[in-house]
Design a protein around this motif. Structure first.
Motif, PDB file in Angstrom:
ATOM      1  N   UNK A  61      -5.097   6.518   9.045  1.00  0.00           N
ATOM      2  CA  UNK A  61      -5.902   6.789  10.231  1.00  0.00           C
ATOM      3  C   UNK A  61      -5.908   5.563  11.122  1.00  0.00           C
ATOM      4  N   UNK A  62      -5.682   5.770  12.390  1.00  0.00           N
ATOM      5  CA  UNK A  62      -5.758   4.659  13.340  1.00  0.00           C
ATOM      6  C   UNK A  62      -6.778   5.006  14.415  1.00  0.00           C
ATOM      7  N   UNK A  63      -7.801   4.168  14.511  1.00  0.00           N
ATOM      8  CA  UNK A  63      -8.815   4.319  15.548  1.00  0.00           C
ATOM      9  C   UNK A  63      -8.394   3.439  16.714  1.00  0.00           C
ATOM     10  N   UNK A  64      -8.035   4.069  17.818  1.00  0.00           N
ATOM     11  CA  UNK A  64      -7.542   3.246  18.919  1.00  0.00           C
ATOM     12  C   UNK A  64      -8.671   2.758  19.803  1.00  0.00           C
ATOM     13  N   UNK A  65      -9.857   3.360  19.651  1.00  0.00           N
ATOM     14  CA  UNK A  65     -10.951   2.981  20.532  1.00  0.00           C
ATOM     15  C   UNK A  65     -11.052   3.892  21.729  1.00  0.00           C
ATOM     16  N   UNK A  66     -10.017   4.677  21.990  1.00  0.00           N
ATOM     17  CA  UNK A  66     -10.136   5.668  23.057  1.00  0.00           C
ATOM     18  C   UNK A  66      -9.833   7.037  22.465  1.00  0.00           C
ATOM     19  N   UNK A  67     -10.760   7.912  22.586  1.00  0.00           N
ATOM     20  CA  UNK A  67     -10.568   9.278  22.105  1.00  0.00           C
ATOM     21  C   UNK A  67     -10.603   9.383  20.601  1.00  0.00           C
ATOM     22  N   UNK A  68     -10.076  10.487  20.118  1.00  0.00           N
ATOM     23  CA  UNK A  68     -10.127  10.760  18.687  1.00  0.00           C
ATOM     24  C   UNK A  68      -9.138   9.862  17.953  1.00  0.00           C
ATOM     25  N   UNK A  69      -9.402   9.595  16.690  1.00  0.00           N
ATOM     26  CA  UNK A  69      -8.458   8.756  15.936  1.00  0.00           C
ATOM     27  C   UNK A  69      -7.152   9.500  15.697  1.00  0.00           C
ATOM     28  N   UNK A  70      -6.091   8.724  15.435  1.00  0.00           N
ATOM     29  CA  UNK A  70      -4.806   9.294  15.051  1.00  0.00           C
ATOM     30  C   UNK A  70      -4.848   9.514  13.551  1.00  0.00           C
ATOM     31  N   UNK A  71      -4.713  10.757  13.178  1.00  0.00           N
ATOM     32  CA  UNK A  71      -4.836  11.095  11.757  1.00  0.00           C
ATOM     33  C   UNK A  71      -3.461  11.384  11.170  1.00  0.00           C
ATOM     34  N   UNK A  72      -3.445  11.433   9.856  1.00  0.00           N
ATOM     35  CA  UNK A  72      -2.227  11.847   9.179  1.00  0.00           C
ATOM     36  C   UNK A  72      -1.098  10.843   9.251  1.00  0.00           C
ATOM     37  N   UNK A  73      -1.446   9.591   9.364  1.00  0.00           N
ATOM     38  CA  UNK A  73      -0.427   8.545   9.354  1.00  0.00           C
ATOM     39  C   UNK A  73      -0.053   8.118  10.754  1.00  0.00           C
ATOM     40  N   UNK A  74      -0.302   6.863  11.050  1.00  0.00           N
ATOM     41  CA  UNK A  74       0.039   6.353  12.374  1.00  0.00           C
ATOM     42  C   UNK A  74       0.360   4.879  12.258  1.00  0.00           C
ATOM     43  N   UNK A  75       0.987   4.379  13.292  1.00  0.00           N
ATOM     44  CA  UNK A  75       1.464   2.996  13.237  1.00  0.00           C
ATOM     45  C   UNK A  75       1.056   2.224  14.490  1.00  0.00           C
ATOM     46  N   UNK A  76       0.951   0.923  14.307  1.00  0.00           N
ATOM     47  CA  UNK A  76       0.667   0.028  15.418  1.00  0.00           C
ATOM     48  C   UNK A  76       1.714  -1.073  15.378  1.00  0.00           C
ATOM     49  N   UNK A  77       2.342  -1.328  16.513  1.00  0.00           N
ATOM     50  CA  UNK A  77       3.308  -2.430  16.585  1.00  0.00           C
ATOM     51  C   UNK A  77       2.687  -3.581  17.364  1.00  0.00           C
ATOM     52  N   UNK A  78       2.601  -4.737  16.701  1.00  0.00           N
ATOM     53  CA  UNK A  78       2.104  -5.951  17.346  1.00  0.00           C
ATOM     54  C   UNK A  78       3.277  -6.873  17.580  1.00  0.00           C
ATOM     55  N   UNK A  79       3.321  -7.447  18.765  1.00  0.00           N
ATOM     56  CA  UNK A  79       4.401  -8.390  19.035  1.00  0.00           C
ATOM     57  C   UNK A  79       3.969  -9.332  20.151  1.00  0.00           C
ATOM     58  N   UNK A  80       4.351 -10.576  19.998  1.00  0.00           N
ATOM     59  CA  UNK A  80       4.016 -11.603  20.987  1.00  0.00           C
ATOM     60  C   UNK A  80       2.524 -11.603  21.298  1.00  0.00           C
ATOM     61  N   UNK A  81       1.714 -11.362  20.264  1.00  0.00           N
ATOM     62  CA  UNK A  81       0.284 -11.468  20.442  1.00  0.00           C
ATOM     63  C   UNK A  81      -0.382 -10.235  21.014  1.00  0.00           C
ATOM     64  N   UNK A  82       0.421  -9.224  21.354  1.00  0.00           N
ATOM     65  CA  UNK A  82      -0.159  -8.052  22.006  1.00  0.00           C
ATOM     66  C   UNK A  82       0.127  -6.786  21.195  1.00  0.00           C
ATOM     67  N   UNK A  83      -0.649  -5.769  21.487  1.00  0.00           N
ATOM     68  CA  UNK A  83      -0.325  -4.447  20.981  1.00  0.00           C
ATOM     69  C   UNK A  83       0.813  -3.915  21.851  1.00  0.00           C
ATOM     70  N   UNK A  84       1.900  -3.518  21.218  1.00  0.00           N
ATOM     71  CA  UNK A  84       3.038  -3.021  21.992  1.00  0.00           C
ATOM     72  C   UNK A  84       3.059  -1.496  21.986  1.00  0.00           C
ATOM     73  N   UNK A  85       2.740  -0.934  20.855  1.00  0.00           N
ATOM     74  CA  UNK A  85       2.798   0.522  20.772  1.00  0.00           C
ATOM     75  C   UNK A  85       1.847   0.998  19.697  1.00  0.00           C
ATOM     76  N   UNK A  86       1.295   2.176  19.927  1.00  0.00           N
ATOM     77  CA  UNK A  86       0.446   2.836  18.944  1.00  0.00           C
ATOM     78  C   UNK A  86       0.860   4.289  18.913  1.00  0.00           C
ATOM     79  N   UNK A  87       1.022   4.835  17.738  1.00  0.00           N
ATOM     80  CA  UNK A  87       1.369   6.244  17.671  1.00  0.00           C
ATOM     81  C   UNK A  87       1.771   6.638  16.279  1.00  0.00           C
ATOM     82  N   UNK A  88       2.143   7.894  16.163  1.00  0.00           N
ATOM     83  CA  UNK A  88       2.561   8.391  14.867  1.00  0.00           C
ATOM     84  C   UNK A  88       3.797   7.640  14.388  1.00  0.00           C
ATOM     85  N   UNK A  89       4.653   7.270  15.346  1.00  0.00           N
ATOM     86  CA  UNK A  89       5.872   6.547  15.004  1.00  0.00           C
ATOM     87  C   UNK A  89       6.109   5.531  16.102  1.00  0.00           C
TER      88      UNK A  89
END
Lengths: 939, 460
Positions: free
Chosen positions: A416-444
């Motif tokens: 589960x990923x709680x992004x802080x906006x809207x409903x959480x991403x359920x059923x497996x999700x990923x966050x890519x961090x790079x250069x100090x920032x969030x680059x992508x959030x999503x199922x893949x």
């Protein structure tokens, strides 16, 4: 039952047997396994589909077996665990430009060129290996009709040259149609061997190419090419590779193969489906998959059509057109998109190229007896997010992302990923961090090369980092509004106190002591784990804490009004400066350009003049020098002086004019001020002791002494000391030179350099108000009573300043107002209050009323690092977990104006997040890791 | 009468000149070729350092070395330098400097010889002399396939003949690609050259056999062809010129005359008559060079000219037991393509530790390190033994030329080439006071006008 990769030795013999399940079969002559590699998924034999949870047994660099049952493992065998990686056979590039793309030889017909000569075992192969490529076809001259003999080499390992002289490569495409004429001057030219014209070379058309190719049959022993071509014709193991894309080229290739009785490898072959079925038995295809361009000629079903034609031979896949030759995984994925079966696509970059290159006995699948060349991928081979994790050749690790330590970012995976906006991403999700920032959030999300992949499992939760809306860590010692708050957390990554706070999940904190007052305490949100100052705080945003509580409200009201007025005036002075500065800049720009034009025209005139002009100039210089000599005789102090006196005790700066005349040491000063024109001038007597002018007078309070020191012509530094009680310093300028004796009088205009309007002096006490008026800060006002709250709301709303309240534990009867006006409350540290005989969660009370909340650790006991734990307790007592999360993350960020940096897991925001083993604020969960600015906070 | 005599004398002189000149020259040389030097120290390069020694050179060769009391033939001039150090001088194993152009623009040029390219008055040689270099292996450059023949010269002389120490340095063959060529194209060109030669010879052999058969059949019917007459150069027309490769019909009949003169160089190479200077700039080129030499049975002719990256094939080079010349810089710098980490390797020590007989070459593109003394001193700094470093710029180059018994040492029987120094040879502050080539003083610092102007700053 063990599934043997290949099942039996039949795999070693040929392609007739493709899949077979069978019992363990001893394959004669295989070495004893010495190590097993365990992986979650193994595509040992791409066509047979993957094995889940398998072991690859390797001995002496060869695959001995692939098992899917641990009980079949020989005892005492060391096991290398590749974890959740997906293992595929080492990728095989059926074509490459590794040996170059041009200048590979000037003969159009060059069967004597051997691509193996270009094999450089000492070159840097890293960039190839890291793409998962373990075997490569070295292409001879690509842009020649007969390029030469190809070679097949491995990218690492012991026995790297698999085939020194493999196929003969012929190119029939228009690429070869501009072969330059061949020319070698004879040296020395003789009558028998004269310099002749360059010899034209084939071919300018396909028919010309075919003509010269057909001529090759007889063999020409007088040329190196002819001898090598004859040798190739006699080499039974060597195939004919023809690059042919259009239908006619494919047709021609077929004819050549028949003519020379050679097995055909057809490269390109986009139009192969248009040529009918009369191709020789055993023809293989190397299909160039267009990665960027549409290929209408592929037919309505894309690859599938061409593929179906040649199914028996199988098709190797290479990236076509502008793709890099190492993009094999991409080519396979693209082919799938064009309709090819996934297993066949993987086979097209592993097993099939091995057949095309004639090295199927060594590589291509993980079958017993073949080289133990395999690639561990982070995900399925055709998965868009997959990346190469490690590469093994002859059973040896030759590439590993871990060892390379490439800065590829971090991919976190949780259920589960709680992004802080809207409903959480359920059923497996990923966050890519790079250069100090969030680059992508999503199922893949993308898995960049070298990215660290942290998979916390399906139970885990990821939340944005928590925000403590007011903490006191680091506020010891002298800290006031002038301190750059953020800098105190620079290096907090290595500070155990800050680090423990970060490890607890607080990634952002607004630090402040609790002594706020009416002028406000200006502070900034700091990051609790930062390595360098630039990352240590949320840039450009401030929070100003005010204290409205206590005292009678009339006094408080007037104090606030005064402070605000002073702040407004200060803000206005800055606005005024900004405006004037902008005007000055615009006008000085004009002025500068006019001056430049004048200067340039002068320069041009001077350059136009000759030596004469230069002479004139010299004379001018002499004159100037004379003038200076005269000036030296000017009296240093006689004349009219001007000064501006500023002091904290003087409400406004005073301008003073002093006319000085002296005769020897006795000087008469006539003082006046243009600010007080009605006041008569005062005359005093002073002593001139070059370079000092000294005035002393005894008064009631003591000795008043004024000393002016002339430090440069027409400039005086004046210091005033009034009986040690008041001391001030100012500068005085002479604006008019007075007469003195018989000295020549040269009137000089005081030249003042025009720097334009200067900024007002910085007043730290008013900076908080200024920040508020400039809309780059949010105020947090402490109130304790309803009347205080009402007046505070009225004042801040009147001036349209963003603000929130803090300091009270119940609604004060203003819940509705707060909810309606969008005014938030920073909930005090004591989360539970006891009212009406029962425990009440303060935050829950506000939230029920629809009031925005943020949490603070404040100066509560136990320190800020217990805040998340206290929140868990609050949730236990009736606060909604989601509301708690919002108040600690996005809600707090929105309230405090930090939403541009923190509070959510949105691309572009700071890489601050928490990895929880279970739901956040569940007392059974623990924090597995915390990332601040994209970096994991160390234990 | 007088006029007649004088005309006759003129003619006589003119006709005799070609015969007389060598004798006259030899006579003058003989007169100058003997000298004795008594110096404070002699570095023999044999592992010995003699103090207060006397070195006697007669007819250009060192005939006697002894102590200060050594007796000398009365006609030999003795010069004494009690503070000087006598040193063999430096040997530049392989260079194409001092020629008008390093390479011809045809890739296969075995018929070229630097003899036609060396410019005796080039400042390069004067500078080398001033720096204490006594011999240079000048050979065509590396931008070729077969580049031509080189020769060993002293940096002194008005003509190329006078400079020459040995005309048989060997042939340059580049295994590393010509500029803008691929390696496959380079090796294909080389293969083409040798293959075409073999083919030409096969055709020639068959033609000679046919000719022989025709002659025999004519003889059989007693119609012998007219006697070809006396062959001007009987030796050249003898068969057996071709001694390499597989046998083919008529091979033994082929004489030097039968082969086009432009191919002689290549035949010499393949016959094993030439030392081969194999340019192999990259490790993979070294492997190609070794296998190319082996495939033609020319292992013992090879001298490998490598660059600093060759440390990677130090073992392979060592196994050949052939001389290796390191040219270009001594540091190999490599940047990892992924991590961008830089690794620096000092190639000479790696090669020397592997047992390679190493010669060091200078890089003429650079001003500072363009001195063999500097290079050898750097090697010592980086951990090579003093003896090995010194050998790499003296005895090893001489051995690479096949002149190890004549050049490189101050020993009896060696040529009388040496330099007089005022300090240790690898000390950068050491000055070259004088240079002798074959017993002739060819450089004297005191007479070095250019150097004097440089040092005193005099403009004219």
């Amino acid at each position: 039952m063990a599934l043997l990769a290949g099942g039996s030795a039949a795999w070693l013999i040929g392609e007739s047997v493709r899949t077979e399940e069978g019992a363990w079969t001893e394959v004669a002559g295989l070495p004893v396994p010495t190590v097993a590699y365990k992986a979650a998924t193994i595509h040992a034999h791409p066509q047979a589909g993957p094995i889940d949870e398998g072991w690859i047994l390797v001995g002496d660099g060869k695959v001995i077996a692939v098992l899917d049952d641990a009980s079949d493992l020989p005892p005492m065998l060391p096991i290398v665990d590749l974890g959740d990686k997906v293992v595929v056979p080492g990728l095989i590039a059926a074509d490459s430009s590794l040996a170059g793309t041009s200048n590979q030889g000037d003969h159009a017909l060059g069967a004597h060129r051997f691509a193996v000569d270009d094999f450089d075992a000492y070159a840097d192969w890293n960039s190839i290996v890291r793409r998962g490529v373990t075997t490569v076809y070295l292409s001879p001259a690509r842009g020649r009709l007969i390029g030469g003999r190809g070679a097949v080499v491995k990218t690492a390992g012991k026995d790297r040259v698999l085939r020194a002289q493999s196929d003969l490569r012929i190119n029939l495409t228009p690429e070869i149609r501009n072969t330059p004429p061949f020319f070698r001057p004879p040296i020395p030219p003789t009558a028998e061997n004269p310099i002749g014209p360059a010899r034209p070379q084939p071919a300018n058309s396909l028919s010309g190419a075919m003509l010269s190719l057909r001529e090759q049959v007889g063999g020409d022993l007088d040329s190196a090419h002819g001898r090598a071509f004859s040798a190739w014709l006699g080499d039974e193991d060597s195939a004919l590779r023809v690059v042919a894309r259009s239908a006619t080229e494919v047709q021609a290739a077929t004819e050549l193969a028949a003519l020379w009785e050679k097995p055909l490898v057809l490269q390109g072959a986009q139009e192969a489906d248009k040529t009918g079925t009369n191709r020789p038995q055993g023809t293989r295809s190397v299909l160039e998959i267009p990665l960027f361009l549409n290929a209408p000629d592929l037919g309505p079903n894309g690859v599938a059509d061409a593929y179906a034609l040649d199914f028996a031979g199988g098709t190797a896949l290479v990236p076509g057109d502008r793709g890099r030759w190492t993009w094999l995984l991409e080519a396979a994925a693209a082919a799938t998109g064009m309709g090819l079966d996934e297993r066949e696509a993987l086979r097209g970059i592993t097993e099939m190229p091995a057949w095309s290159l004639g090295v199927q006995h060594r590589v291509g699948t993980l079958s017993p007896g073949k080289d133990a060349d395999f690639v561990a991928l982070s995900a399925g081979p055709l998965d868009p997010a997959t990346s190469v994790d490690s590469v093994w050749i002859d059973g040896d690790l030759v590439f590993s992302q871990k060892e390379e330590q490439v800065e590829g970012g971090t991919v976190l995976r949780a259920g589960t990923v709680w992004t802080g906006s809207g409903a959480p991403l359920l059923g497996g999700a990923e966050v890519l961090l790079r250069d100090g920032k969030v680059v992508a959030v999503g199922a893949r999300v993308p898995h960049p090369e070298g990215a660290r992949i942290v998979d916390a499992g399906s139970d885990a939760h990821i939340t944005p980092g928590f925000i403590d809306a007011h903490g006191s860590l680091g506020m010891n010692g002298r800290v006031d509004s002038s301190t750059t708050i953020g800098l105190m957390t620079a290096g907090s990554l290595w500070n155990p106190t800050w680090r423990s706070l970060a490890r607890a999940g607080i990634t952002t904190m607004v630090p402040s002591h609790s002594n706020w007052g009416v002028d406000g305490f200006r502070t900034q949100a700091v990051k609790t784990a930062a390595g360098v100052p630039s990352e240590a705080f949320v840039q450009g945003r401030h929070v100003v804490f005010f204290d409205w509580s206590g005292g009678d409200h009339v006094t408080r009201q007037s104090q606030f009004q005064r402070s605000l007025n002073a702040g407004k005036k200060y803000f206005d002075s800055w606005e005024e400066y900004r405006k004037k500065r902008a005007e000055w800049k615009a006008s000085s720009g004009e002025r500068a350009s006019t001056e430049r034009v004048t200067r340039e025209s002068e320069l041009r005139q001077r350059l136009a003049g000759t030596v004469l002009a230069e002479k004139e100039e010299e004379e001018e210089e002499v004159v100037e020098e004379e003038e200076e000599e005269v000036e030296k005789e000017v009296d240093p102090i006689n004349g009219l002086w001007e000064a501006t006196i500023e002091h904290a005790m003087i409400p406004e700066p005073i301008n003073v004019n002093v006319r000085i005349s002296h005769d020897g040491p006795r000087a008469i000063l006539l003082l006046s001020s243009p600010d007080f024109p009605e006041e008569p001038g005062e005359e005093v007597e002073a002593t001139w002791e070059p370079p000092r002018l000294i005035f002393q007078e005894e008064s009631e309070i003591g000795t008043i002494s004024i000393v002016g020191e002339v430090d440069s012509p027409d400039h005086m530094n004046v210091s005033v000391d009034a009986a040690g009680m008041i001391s001030l310093e100012f500068e005085a300028y002479r604006i008019e030179v007075g007469e003195s004796g018989d000295a020549a009088v040269v009137s000089r205009k005081r030249v003042k350099k025009d720097d334009g309007p200067q900024p007002p002096a910085v007043d730290p006490r008013r900076e908080g108000w200024r920040a508020l008026f400039e809309q780059r800060a949010v105020a947090v006002v402490k109130v304790q009573r309803q009347d205080e709250a009402e007046r505070a709301i009225a004042l801040f709303q009147k001036h349209e300043l963003p603000f929130h309240l803090t300091g009270f534990g119940s609604g004060l009867g203003l819940e509705q107002t707060l909810a309606d006006e969008g005014i938030g409350v920073v909930v005090p540290a004591s989360l539970l209050s006891r009212e009406k005989g029962r425990d009440q969660v303060t935050a829950a009370y506000f939230q029920e009323a629809g009031v925005r909340t943020a949490f603070q650790s404040g100066t509560a006991g136990g320190g800020a690092r217990l805040l998340p734990r206290r929140m868990a307790m609050a949730v236990r007592h009736g606060l909604g977990a989601e509301q708690a999360l919002e108040s600690l993350t996005s809600g707090a960020a929105d309230m405090l104006g930090l939403q541009g940096s923190v509070g959510r897991l949105n691309p572009g925001l700071d890489g601050d997040l928490i990895l929880h083993s279970g739901p956040p604020f569940d007392l059974r969960s623990e924090i597995l890791g915390v990332w601040v600015n994209g970096e994991e906070v160390p234990e | 009468m007088v006029a007649l005599w004088s005309t006759n004398a003129d003619e006589l002189m003119r006709s005799l000149l070609p015969f007389i000149t060598p004798f006259v020259l030899t006579a003058t040389l003989v007169a100058q070729d003997s000298i004795a030097l008594r110096v404070g120290k002699v570095i023999t390069n044999d592992g010995q350092v003699l103090t207060d020694a006397t070195v006697l050179v007669e007819q250009g060769r060192i005939t006697q070395i002894g102590d200060a009391s050594m007796e000398l033939p009365f006609e030999v001039l003795l010069r004494e330098f009690p503070d000087g150090i006598l040193f063999s001088g430096f040997y530049e194993a392989h260079t194409s400097s001092g020629t008008d152009r390093a390479n011809e623009n045809v890739p296969i040029a075995p018929f070229l010889d630097v003899k036609d390219s060396i410019d005796p008055v080039a400042f390069f040689y004067e500078d080398e002399l001033r720096g204490g270099t006594v011999a240079l292996g000048v050979i065509p450059g590396n931008n070729c396939v077969i580049g031509g023949r080189g020769r060993v010269v002293a940096p002194y002389g008005r003509t190329i003949e006078e400079m020459t120490l040995s005309a048989s340095m060997g042939m340059k063959i580049a295994i590393g690609p010509k500029s803008r060529w691929s390696r496959a194209a380079q090796l294909a060109e080389l293969r083409e050259a040798t293959g075409n030669l073999t083919r030409t010879l096969q055709v020639k052999g068959q033609a000679l056999l046919d000719e022989q058969a025709r002659t025999e059949s004519l003889q059989a019917i007693d119609e012998a062809p007219e006697d070809a007459g006396d062959d001007a150069d009987a030796f050249d027309s003898q068969g057996g010129y071709i001694r390499f490769g597989d046998d083919f019909p008529g091979k033994e009949l082929i004489s030097e005359e039968d082969v086009d003169s432009t191919l002689h160089g290549l035949v010499d190479v393949l016959n094993g008559d030439e030392r081969l200077w194999l340019w192999a700039p990259e490790p993979t080129d070294v492997l190609h060079a070794i296998s190319w030499a082996a495939s033609h049975g020319l292992e013992k002719q090879a001298v490998y000219v490598v660059t600093s990256s060759a440390w990677k094939v130090a073992e392979e080079l060592s196994a050949t037991e052939q001389p290796v010349v390191l040219s270009g810089g001594m540091w190999h710098v490599e940047t990892d393509s992924v991590s961008e980490k830089e690794t620096k390797t000092f190639a000479p020590t790696v090669l020397a530790d592997a047992g390679v007989t190493l010669s060091l070459g200078t890089n003429k593109n650079r001003l500072g390190p363009d001195r063999l003394a500097y290079i050898a001193a750097t090697c010592v700094r980086e951990g090579m033994s003093y003896e090995s470093a010194l050998a790499a710029v003296t005895t090893n180059p001489a051995a690479a030329w096949g002149l190890g018994d004549e050049l490189g040492k101050i020993a009896i029987g060696y040529e009388g080439n040496f330099v007089l120094l005022d300090g240790e040879p690898l000390d950068l502050a050491t000055k070259v006071l004088g240079v002798w080539i074959r017993g002739n003083r060819v450089y004297d610092r005191a007479d070095d006008g250019r150097l004097e102007r440089l040092e005193t700053g005099a403009s004219k």
